[in-house]
Each structure stands twice: as structure tokens, then as C-alpha cells.
Design a protein around this motif. Sequence first.
Motif, PDB file in Angstrom:
ATOM      1  N   ALA A   1      -0.595   1.680  -3.538  1.00  0.00           N
ATOM      2  CA  ALA A   1      -0.030   2.726  -2.756  1.00  0.00           C
ATOM      3  C   ALA A   1       1.028   3.672  -3.344  1.00  0.00           C
ATOM      4  N   GLY A   2       1.357   3.455  -4.452  1.00  0.00           N
ATOM      5  CA  GLY A   2       2.021   4.284  -5.336  1.00  0.00           C
ATOM      6  C   GLY A   2       3.800   4.337  -4.826  1.00  0.00           C
ATOM      7  N   GLY A   3       4.224   4.248  -3.633  1.00  0.00           N
ATOM      8  CA  GLY A   3       5.581   3.916  -3.186  1.00  0.00           C
ATOM      9  C   GLY A   3       6.165   5.235  -3.079  1.00  0.00           C
ATOM     10  N   SER A   4       5.797   6.191  -2.186  1.00  0.00           N
ATOM     11  CA  SER A   4       6.233   7.594  -2.235  1.00  0.00           C
ATOM     12  C   SER A   4       7.564   7.274  -1.590  1.00  0.00           C
ATOM     13  N   ALA A   5       8.501   8.234  -1.774  1.00  0.00           N
ATOM     14  CA  ALA A   5       9.748   8.520  -1.258  1.00  0.00           C
ATOM     15  C   ALA A   5       9.834   9.304   0.269  1.00  0.00           C
ATOM     16  N   ALA A   6       8.479   9.989   0.459  1.00  0.00           N
ATOM     17  CA  ALA A   6       8.449  10.582   1.660  1.00  0.00           C
ATOM     18  C   ALA A   6       7.962  10.029   2.583  1.00  0.00           C
ATOM     19  N   ILE A   7       7.940  10.521   3.987  1.00  0.00           N
ATOM     20  CA  ILE A   7       7.660   9.992   5.281  1.00  0.00           C
ATOM     21  C   ILE A   7       5.885  10.163   5.329  1.00  0.00           C
ATOM     22  N   ASN A   8       5.161   9.075   5.511  1.00  0.00           N
ATOM     23  CA  ASN A   8       4.013   9.345   5.527  1.00  0.00           C
ATOM     24  C   ASN A   8       3.307   8.170   6.617  1.00  0.00           C
ATOM     25  N   PHE A   9       2.765   8.956   7.946  1.00  0.00           N
ATOM     26  CA  PHE A   9       2.408   8.060   8.929  1.00  0.00           C
ATOM     27  C   PHE A   9       0.883   7.924   8.832  1.00  0.00           C
ATOM     28  N   ASN A  10       0.411   8.399   7.872  1.00  0.00           N
ATOM     29  CA  ASN A  10      -1.188   8.257   7.676  1.00  0.00           C
ATOM     30  C   ASN A  10      -1.493   7.267   6.523  1.00  0.00           C
ATOM     31  N   PRO A  11      -1.851   5.965   7.029  1.00  0.00           N
ATOM     32  CA  PRO A  11      -2.049   5.094   5.861  1.00  0.00           C
ATOM     33  C   PRO A  11      -3.369   5.401   5.008  1.00  0.00           C
ATOM     34  N   PHE A  12      -4.157   6.118   5.480  1.00  0.00           N
ATOM     35  CA  PHE A  12      -5.415   6.232   4.961  1.00  0.00           C
ATOM     36  C   PHE A  12      -5.267   7.482   3.774  1.00  0.00           C
ATOM     37  N   SER A  13      -4.253   8.084   3.747  1.00  0.00           N
ATOM     38  CA  SER A  13      -3.985   9.362   2.814  1.00  0.00           C
ATOM     39  C   SER A  13      -2.934   9.398   2.512  1.00  0.00           C
ATOM     40  N   ALA A  14      -2.784   9.682   1.009  1.00  0.00           N
ATOM     41  CA  ALA A  14      -1.536   9.885   0.212  1.00  0.00           C
ATOM     42  C   ALA A  14      -0.857   8.563   0.011  1.00  0.00           C
ATOM     43  N   GLN A  15       0.358   8.616  -0.987  1.00  0.00           N
ATOM     44  CA  GLN A  15       1.051   7.543  -1.067  1.00  0.00           C
ATOM     45  C   GLN A  15       1.979   6.989  -0.088  1.00  0.00           C
ATOM     46  N   GLN A  16       2.200   5.844  -0.019  1.00  0.00           N
ATOM     47  CA  GLN A  16       3.049   5.296   1.014  1.00  0.00           C
ATOM     48  C   GLN A  16       4.068   4.185   0.290  1.00  0.00           C
ATOM     49  N   GLY A  17       4.980   3.951   0.932  1.00  0.00           N
ATOM     50  CA  GLY A  17       6.135   2.989   0.406  1.00  0.00           C
ATOM     51  C   GLY A  17       6.271   1.653   1.422  1.00  0.00           C
ATOM     52  N   SER A  18       6.980   0.875   0.957  1.00  0.00           N
ATOM     53  CA  SER A  18       7.375  -0.515   1.860  1.00  0.00           C
ATOM     54  C   SER A  18       8.583  -0.692   1.588  1.00  0.00           C
ATOM     55  N   LEU A  19       9.061  -1.817   2.453  1.00  0.00           N
ATOM     56  CA  LEU A  19      10.608  -2.359   2.404  1.00  0.00           C
ATOM     57  C   LEU A  19      10.769  -3.062   1.057  1.00  0.00           C
ATOM     58  N   SER A  20       9.556  -3.836   0.658  1.00  0.00           N
ATOM     59  CA  SER A  20       9.906  -4.794  -0.441  1.00  0.00           C
ATOM     60  C   SER A  20       9.835  -3.622  -1.823  1.00  0.00           C
ATOM     61  N   LEU A  21       9.020  -2.760  -1.905  1.00  0.00           N
ATOM     62  CA  LEU A  21       8.836  -1.688  -2.692  1.00  0.00           C
ATOM     63  C   LEU A  21      10.416  -0.988  -2.886  1.00  0.00           C
ATOM     64  N   PHE A  22      10.905  -0.646  -1.723  1.00  0.00           N
ATOM     65  CA  PHE A  22      11.978   0.068  -1.654  1.00  0.00           C
ATOM     66  C   PHE A  22      13.219  -0.647  -2.177  1.00  0.00           C
ATOM     67  N   VAL A  23      13.210  -2.098  -1.875  1.00  0.00           N
ATOM     68  CA  VAL A  23      14.313  -2.849  -2.522  1.00  0.00           C
ATOM     69  C   VAL A  23      14.095  -3.028  -4.225  1.00  0.00           C
TER      70      VAL A  23
END
Length: 358
Positions: free
Chosen positions: A292-314
Motif C-alpha cells: 500500500a506504500g503508506g502515503s501521508a495524504a488522504i486517499n478515500f479510494n482503496p483501489f488507486s494510489a498509495q494508502q496508509g494505516s494506523l499501524s503503519l502510522f505508529v
Amino acid sequence: MTATTLPAPGQSPKLHTKKLPSVAFLGVAVVALGLSAAICYGTGIGGWVLTLVVGLVLYLVGIFVAVNAVEGRRSARNRTWSALIHSAFVLAILPLASVVWTLVSNGLDRLDGDFFLTSMNNIGARDPNGGAYHAIIGTLEQVGIAALITIPLGVLGAIYIVEYGRGRFTFVIRFFVDVMTGIPSIVAGLFVLAFWVLIVSPWFNDGAPVFSGFAAALALSVLMLPTIVRSTEEMLRLVPAPLREGSYALGVPKWKTIMKIVIPTALPGIVTGIMLSIARAAGETAPVLLVAGGSAAINFNPFSAQQGSLSLFVFQQAGDASRFAPARAWTAALTLVALVLILTIAAKLLARRNRIPR
């Protein structure tokens, strides 16, 4: 020590048993703790942890000696084992209480609206602001998609194993489920990276691989599936056979018996297994980082572009050099635990409403 007095003429016999007063247990505990502190600190062999351990041993010995002298050997053994069981319970609760206290005490610093309504996009090392809004969205979407994929597959697979499966094929399924239970999360992430990100996703993106939250959800599904299958299988096996036989005797089809009798009876245990798998998925970091990459930006689309998570944020904030990062990491960890707790309570309440009344 038990003594029986002879009854007077016209009176019924009475049994008088000597019993150690409750204050004696407190006295034994104080003496054991004081003696332990004198031994540990006087000789310099340890600190407060060793003092508590030695004090517990001395307390158990003192309880046995005191109760044996007053109530007898049988009662002494019973009291000693009861004290040992209660002590083991306290020792088991202490780490959990310590974790909760640490999370709450350190996570309250950034528990504000800015943390839940902003992301880390364009946040520098000297900026005290920034939050985990993007990570919360990513965790909810990834775990939600993984649950939608895994829960039906896991429950139906367990139903097949228990209710329909026979022979070597069922043994093979159960064997591979047991093997999958021990798969490290990094292996699940590598599998999805090699299959979905590098092979499948280029078909939909003009030949370029795509990191996405959906890929992370697939990796989490691989981790959740064996837990759901095994826990559901065990709960279904605990359903009494007379319930099934009574339903069959009334002419109810097998599929309806499973849906109306077996599953509602085992539902609380099934929900517990599902929530354990969801809690594990929500806390995984390696698969999200890989696919998923762990992007720092807000991404509501789970099928496109990188996305973060709480565990990765920690994980990211804990290793950040900024002096404001540790507070964000602690608050994100507290948020993750609170999120899993809320989902567990909601699932338990739903399972209680839908189970068969007794």
C-alpha cells in the motif's frame, strides 16, 4: 483441625471447626513482604520486582504453615492453591493493565480534533500539528474490505469441514489451514506484491503496477482466513449433536438446520474468532508497507494510489526524528486499540441479540 463435641442429652450434635481469621492473612502478607524486602535490599541481590516475587513465595509458605496449624493439612493445601491461583491471575492482569495505562497516559497529549481531522501531508519536522485522519481512513477501508472477503469464506469453509467434509480432502484442507495460521505477515505481503501488484494490477493501469489499499486488504485476508476457519470450526464442533438430531427428526433440511440452529448456537464463539482476526489485521504493518506504500495524504479510494494505516502510522512516527512524532505515535496506538475495542463490543452486542434464547 476438626473437633466434635459430645451432645448433651436432648440436644443434636454440632460440628465446631477452627478457622483462621481473615486478619491473619493480611498479617502474613505484611510479614512476607517485609522479610522479602529485607532479604533483597539488605543483600543487594535485586529491586522491587524480585522483592514481590520472593514475597509471594514467602506468603504462600506462611499461609500453608498458619492454616495447617489451625485448620489442618487439607484446608492448608486448599488455601495455598487458592492463593496461588489468585496470584497467577493478578500476574496475568498486570501486563495488560500496564499496557493500557501506558497507552492512556502517553496518548492523551494529542487526543484532540486536529489529530482526527488532519493528515500528515505537508507536515514538517518542526510542525507540531498533523494527525492520523488518513491512517484512520486507510485502516477502516482495508480491514473492512478484508473482513468482507474473509468472513464469508472462513465461515463457509468451517461449515464444510464440520458438516459436509469427509475423507482425505477435508484432512488436506485442515492441514493447510493449520499451516497458514503460522505464516508470517511479511510472507503474505510478499505474496500479494508478487501476484496482485506486479502481475494483476498492471492490466488495469496501462502496464504499470499500482500500490493500493485493496492490495493491503488482500494481504490481510490471507492472515485472517486461517484464524476464522479454525475458530469457527471449533465452535461448530461444540454445538450439541441432539440439537441437530432434533431438527432433522422434525423434517428440517440440513442447510436450514445449519442456518437456524447450528450457527446461532455457536455465534458468540464465532464472533470472538472473527474479532481476533480483525484485531490482528488492524495491527499489521509489514503488508501495508509492502503493497500500500503508506502515503501521508488522504486517499478515500482503496483501489488507486498509495494508502496508509494506523499501524503503519505508529511505525513511521515512532522512528521519526521530530520531537513531536512520539506523541502522535502514542495517540495513534491508543486510537487503534480503542477502535478494535469499539468493534469488539459492537460485535458482541450483535451476537447476543441474534443468538438462540435459552
